[in-house]
Design an enzyme around this catalytic site. Sequence first.
Site, short mmCIF file in Angstrom:
data_model
loop_
_atom_site.label_atom_id
_atom_site.label_comp_id
_atom_site.label_asym_id
_atom_site.label_seq_id
_atom_site.Cartn_x
_atom_site.Cartn_y
_atom_site.Cartn_z
N CYS A 434 32.47 59.29 -6.87
CA CYS A 434 32.88 58.28 -5.90
C CYS A 434 34.39 58.12 -6.03
O CYS A 434 35.06 58.83 -6.78
CB CYS A 434 32.15 56.96 -6.12
SG CYS A 434 32.64 56.04 -7.59
N HIS A 642 33.54 46.91 -5.96
CA HIS A 642 34.53 47.09 -7.02
C HIS A 642 35.80 47.65 -6.41
O HIS A 642 35.81 48.10 -5.26
CB HIS A 642 34.00 48.01 -8.12
CG HIS A 642 33.53 49.34 -7.62
ND1 HIS A 642 32.28 49.51 -7.06
CD2 HIS A 642 34.11 50.56 -7.58
CE1 HIS A 642 32.12 50.77 -6.71
NE2 HIS A 642 33.23 51.43 -7.01
#
Length: 723
Positions: A434, A642
């Site tokens: 990611c 996040h």
Amino acid sequence: MTTTTETTSAFNPRVVLQKVGTSLSNMVMPNIPALIAWGIFTAFFIADGFTPVAALGGFKDGSGAEHVGLVTPMIHYLLPLLIANTGGRMVYEARGAVIGVVATMGVIAGSDELVAKLNLTQPPDQQIGQIHMFIGAMIMAPLAAWLMKKLDQLWQEKIPAGFEMLVNLFSAGIFSFIMALIGFYGLAPIVNGLMNLLGSGVEGLIGLGLLPLVSILIEPAKVFFLNNAINHGVLTPLGLTEASQNGKSVLFLLEANPGPGFGILLAYTIFGREAARASAPGAALIQFVGGIHEIYFPYVLMKPVLILAAIGGGMTGVFLNVLFHTGLRAPAAPGSIIAIFGNATTDSYLGIAIAVLGATVVSFVLAAILLRVGKQDDGDIASATAKMEQMKGKKSSVAGALTGGAAAGGAAGAAAAADDSSHSGPIERIVFACDAGMGSSAMGATVLRKKVRSAGFDDVEVTNKAISSLNDEWDVVVTQKELTDRARQRTGSAIHVSVDQFMNSPRYDEVVELVEQRNNPDAASADEVDATVGEGTAAAAGGAASAAGAANTHRAEAAPTGEQPSEAATATAEPSADAEPEILSASSIVLDGSAGSADAAIDEAGSLLVRAGAVENAYVSAMHDREATVSTFMGNGLAIPHGTNEAKESISRSAMSFVRYPQGIDWNGNPVTFVVGIAGVGNEHLSLLQNVAMTFSDPAQVERLEKATTEQEILDIFSEDKD
């Protein structure tokens, strides 16, 4: 995407030779810049160079003084030792590199001793020169490194604590000493004899005018990816020895001549059909100028009789190069017309140009005739590319660019072209990637790891990383679909699997099926040989457990020796005066969130991290930036917002926040009940994230979270052993 696995239980000479050639190529190719540098030194500074300099070129100056120079030491010592370093490192990292270099030095010294003794018995006009130990390095270095690795495995569990460095250093030193002696007295005579035999064979072929016949071997070998064993195992060492003595070698031109492939592609441009004809001009440019010869292999495989055109062109090129006494100073890598002329001696330019032109004309004429008189397969370049990549064992990025990435063939391949790959062989390394490598990917790694382990494949690595840290060493790369293109740029040869979200994707089970078929082909039925990794219809119940495996991996790398309590366990404990703050504390848990949208929920989760003193306000903005790029919706009613990778400087310590929304909120079209905010400095948060993931993989545990009435209940659920 359909990936075909080649299942063979019997010995396959082609596969074995291909692996040997790949290993040889992997030792030589990283050191090609050094070979080019050596070629430049010879071009300028030897006695016959552009600008002769005795001190650099190594010859007698005007006063009669003999100079060592750089040219001879580089080819005799530096280049073989660089290859030895690479070969040893391939087998056993830095430890193998050191041992491989020392052992190879023994082979070099042993060869020099044998040559010196032989010259004592020869008249002055029959003295032989140094034999350069490229083949010796490619044999000795990997062998020494492999033996050291096996020896270390015998005693690594028995070393007393505190003596590790002493044992490791002295065992490597003593073993290097032994292998250098073995190289000096054992391998050097063998390699010297082999080099003399091969050299005499090449000289005999040239003397008889038969060198063009080697194209009968080289051209088919190129198409079947067997050329590396010939090129790097034989032609390069012999060519370098000849170039060190004569300033050039025709052997460097046997495989590098782009003419045969260029002629075939020109024939397809004029006489081909459909996709093959449309893609041939671009392939010709890549092959001739870029030097990527593999681009024309699918066109030959599409009509195998064209190998005759390649052989005819290759033989013509070799004949003309021998006729005009051409040669290169160093290997041309890649086989581009630019690299060839860059390494050519000044007296070879015209001859090389004629040889390339001749090879092109002959291969073009033969290919045109064969295309006109024979039946073409309607330009099925995609399936031919897939066949080529299957033989190669990895995906070809240049071929894929010309065929639109549809090399897998069939309807399944077209349906999942974005994830297409012709990677073959066993699956050993899987990575979830990611943007930041901190939350989403960690949440993705656990489920698959658990499923892979349950299937009995404990040796398959499953971990997570940021896309920016990827390199092309992974077998399977899993990303959210928005990030697949970025990941493919760094891992072009891997199988790429795109998912809508990490928590609840059916593709996990499909990847496990691929692992089973690749790693245990004998157990698969004939109908299972083609492993389809595409969007399936079966729902994966427990996608949420995806962080557990990655968390364990990170903790194993980061934790010092000795037992330590997990962060999950300490999350519920009262900190002492000097204890580190908890990763998740009761003050960072909200059971009835007030947000009504995804943006507001990110603010709410982020504000808890700020209030806990874990992050600065800038990190909350980065959480929004991350969400704008790729959704952090994980499935099963969970989102884990996040920050971006660049925002890590805004984090002062690892922390998590937990917010529950009993009425649910809309997370960009997905229903979310739980929001877990994450900020991670290192790996401290991953143990708790593991338990969070495992919790959300179990519907019963999710129901407990929905019914919890106190913050302590939430902490207790997350701290329970989920194994």
